[in-house]
Design an enzyme around this catalytic site. Structure first.
Site, mmCIF file in Angstrom:
data_model
loop_
_atom_site.group_PDB
_atom_site.id
_atom_site.type_symbol
_atom_site.label_atom_id
_atom_site.label_comp_id
_atom_site.label_asym_id
_atom_site.label_seq_id
_atom_site.Cartn_x
_atom_site.Cartn_y
_atom_site.Cartn_z
ATOM 1 N N SER A 157 6.280 -9.921 35.117
ATOM 2 C CA SER A 157 6.472 -8.529 34.716
ATOM 3 C C SER A 157 5.851 -7.538 35.701
ATOM 4 O O SER A 157 6.270 -6.379 35.772
ATOM 5 C CB SER A 157 5.868 -8.299 33.323
ATOM 6 O OG SER A 157 4.501 -8.681 33.306
ATOM 7 N N GLY A 193 7.231 -12.225 31.556
ATOM 8 C CA GLY A 193 6.831 -13.399 30.801
ATOM 9 C C GLY A 193 6.877 -14.693 31.590
ATOM 10 O O GLY A 193 6.475 -15.750 31.072
ATOM 11 N N ASN A 200 0.740 -15.083 33.724
ATOM 12 C CA ASN A 200 1.089 -15.581 32.392
ATOM 13 C C ASN A 200 0.539 -16.980 32.136
ATOM 14 O O ASN A 200 0.249 -17.335 30.988
ATOM 15 C CB ASN A 200 2.606 -15.539 32.195
ATOM 16 C CG ASN A 200 3.106 -14.111 32.062
ATOM 17 O OD1 ASN A 200 2.623 -13.350 31.233
ATOM 18 N ND2 ASN A 200 4.054 -13.738 32.912
ATOM 19 N N ASP A 207 -0.984 -1.154 26.922
ATOM 20 C CA ASP A 207 -1.363 -2.544 26.648
ATOM 21 C C ASP A 207 -2.566 -2.992 27.481
ATOM 22 O O ASP A 207 -3.119 -4.063 27.253
ATOM 23 C CB ASP A 207 -0.181 -3.497 26.864
ATOM 24 C CG ASP A 207 0.359 -3.480 28.297
ATOM 25 O OD1 ASP A 207 -0.301 -2.930 29.205
ATOM 26 O OD2 ASP A 207 1.462 -4.027 28.501
ATOM 27 N N HIS A 223 -0.343 -3.933 32.094
ATOM 28 C CA HIS A 223 0.674 -3.574 33.074
ATOM 29 C C HIS A 223 0.395 -2.205 33.691
ATOM 30 O O HIS A 223 0.116 -1.249 32.962
ATOM 31 C CB HIS A 223 2.059 -3.559 32.419
ATOM 32 C CG HIS A 223 2.479 -4.897 31.900
ATOM 33 N ND1 HIS A 223 2.267 -5.286 30.593
ATOM 34 C CD2 HIS A 223 3.070 -5.940 32.524
ATOM 35 C CE1 HIS A 223 2.737 -6.514 30.426
ATOM 36 N NE2 HIS A 223 3.225 -6.934 31.581
#
Length: 202
Positions: free
Chosen positions: A29, A66, A94, A175, A178
């Site tokens: 991502s 992801g 991830n 979040d 990011h």
């Protein structure tokens, strides 16, 4: 050789000398531009930064949100169909977030780097850091994978993709993981010298 022949030869030289620069950003991502307008993503911004330096490079968005190192390995063959000349490998975040085995991550990344090398692609490997919640032993094992692979494969290495951005609320989306638009700008600013060095070494 007549003047026409000389003119045709001269006209052909620039095309013969100017090899097309295609950079594959193989990642998750962070390279895909999660949560951002398309124009604010990493690959678009990097391409613009390179063109501002007079480098007519195309940056291919090979980021899948992801994705783990296993996911990257699973699709590297068809990403190579785009015939990139260079690659930025940004994977592992991830794996760390899910607490996956660093040994398996290393095997996956090792296979990716081998495939890129076999295809004649020049690589910049970017490091990632493990989240702190899996303990010191996991962190040490995870973080050591990236410099070890860079040394093993003799590829360019950028120690931490999110250098200057990680854990800074002003540079991240809500979040906390990011980068926001300003954060992406910081990533580009910091990684650009390494990308330019990669291109110059080709």
């Amino acid at each position: 050789m007549g003047m026409l022949g000389l003119s045709l030869l001269a006209a052909g030289l620039p095309k013969a000398e100017a090899a097309e620069v295609k950079i594959l950003a193989l990642g998750d991502s962070l390279t895909a531009g999660y949560g951002l307008p398309a124009a604010q993503g990493f690959t678009v911004k990097l391409e613009a930064a390179l063109r501002a330096k007079g480098i007519a490079a195309t940056v291919i968005n090979g980021g899948v949100s992801g994705d783990t190192s296993a996911g990257g390995l699973g699709r590297i063959d068809w990403m190579l169909a785009d015939k990139p000349t260079h690659a930025i490998v940004e994977l592992g975040a991830n794996d760390g977030l899910r607490g996956l085995d660093p040994g398996q991550m290393e095997k996956n990344l090792d296979a990716i780097l081998t495939k890129l090398k076999d295809a004649g692609v020049k690589v910049l490997l970017t490091g990632m850091r493990a989240p702190p919640n899996f303990g010191a032993a996991y962190t040490q094992s995870f973080d050591a994978v990236f410099p070890r692979l860079a040394e093993r494969h003799k590829v360019a290495f950028y120690p931490f993709f999110l250098d200057g951005v990680a854990a800074n609320p002003q540079l991240n989306q809500a979040d906390g993981i990011h980068p926001n638009e300003t954060g992406v700008n910081t990533v580009i600013e910091r990684i650009l010298p390494s990308v330019l060095s990669l291109l110059a070494s080709s």
